[in-house]
Motif scaffolding. Sequence first.
Motif, PDB file in Angstrom:
ATOM      1  N   LEU A  88      -0.029   1.368   0.052  1.00  0.00           N
ATOM      2  CA  LEU A  88       0.065  -0.057  -0.298  1.00  0.00           C
ATOM      3  C   LEU A  88       0.112  -0.253  -1.812  1.00  0.00           C
ATOM      4  O   LEU A  88       0.861  -1.105  -2.308  1.00  0.00           O
ATOM      5  CB  LEU A  88      -1.121  -0.817   0.297  1.00  0.00           C
ATOM      6  N   LEU A 122       5.009  -1.215   3.625  1.00  0.00           N
ATOM      7  CA  LEU A 122       3.869  -2.126   3.779  1.00  0.00           C
ATOM      8  C   LEU A 122       3.248  -2.002   5.173  1.00  0.00           C
ATOM      9  O   LEU A 122       2.025  -1.918   5.320  1.00  0.00           O
ATOM     10  CB  LEU A 122       4.301  -3.566   3.530  1.00  0.00           C
ATOM     11  N   LEU A 126      -0.502  -0.589   6.110  1.00  0.00           N
ATOM     12  CA  LEU A 126      -1.436  -1.386   6.909  1.00  0.00           C
ATOM     13  C   LEU A 126      -1.856  -0.656   8.181  1.00  0.00           C
ATOM     14  O   LEU A 126      -3.014  -0.727   8.588  1.00  0.00           O
ATOM     15  CB  LEU A 126      -0.814  -2.744   7.247  1.00  0.00           C
ATOM     16  N   LEU A 130      -5.560   0.313   9.264  1.00  0.00           N
ATOM     17  CA  LEU A 130      -6.066  -0.081  10.581  1.00  0.00           C
ATOM     18  C   LEU A 130      -6.570   1.141  11.351  1.00  0.00           C
ATOM     19  O   LEU A 130      -7.607   1.091  12.014  1.00  0.00           O
ATOM     20  CB  LEU A 130      -4.975  -0.803  11.371  1.00  0.00           C
TER      21      LEU A 130
END
Length: 172
Positions: A88, A122, A126, A130
């Motif tokens: 990120l 992106l 993520l 997660l």
Amino acid sequence: MARNVLGSLLALIGAAAAVWSPFRAWYDGRLGRYYEVGELFSGPGVTDARAELFLSLFLPFLGAALVVLAGVVFRSRPAVALAGLVVLGFTVLWMVRVGQALGELAVRGDGSGLGWGVVGALGGGLLILLGALVMAGRPKRSAAPAAQPPPPSTDTAETRTWDRPPDPPRPG
């Protein structure tokens, strides 16, 4: 166990998406593998020069994928989370530097502007984060209880009759 499997699967899918993203269009049809990592940290910023594969955005994403793989093998949530932050971070840094160089950063309906490579990076970052959140990680080591001394024995020399010789007969 199920949490580790699900978290590991999410993190590995995210790592694959991140590694694949430099081979997709990032901005105005330019592939991410053509953006040099050094340009993100230099004064002029992003230029039109084409980078070698291992000097491009592929390098930090490949490194992050290897950290994800090690984190999954060793069930290390911090390592997996760090890899997600690296993906990120480099993606956002790239967006800032391209926005500075071009004066804009846009998504347009005609296919120009931000491309699917940025979405893959992106989304991959993520998913890695997660996965780190879902993973249970390694079991905590509990402090081993101190060795307890054995309880005092009620078996004393006075009460044991089987291991002493019989009393000699008494005269008289």
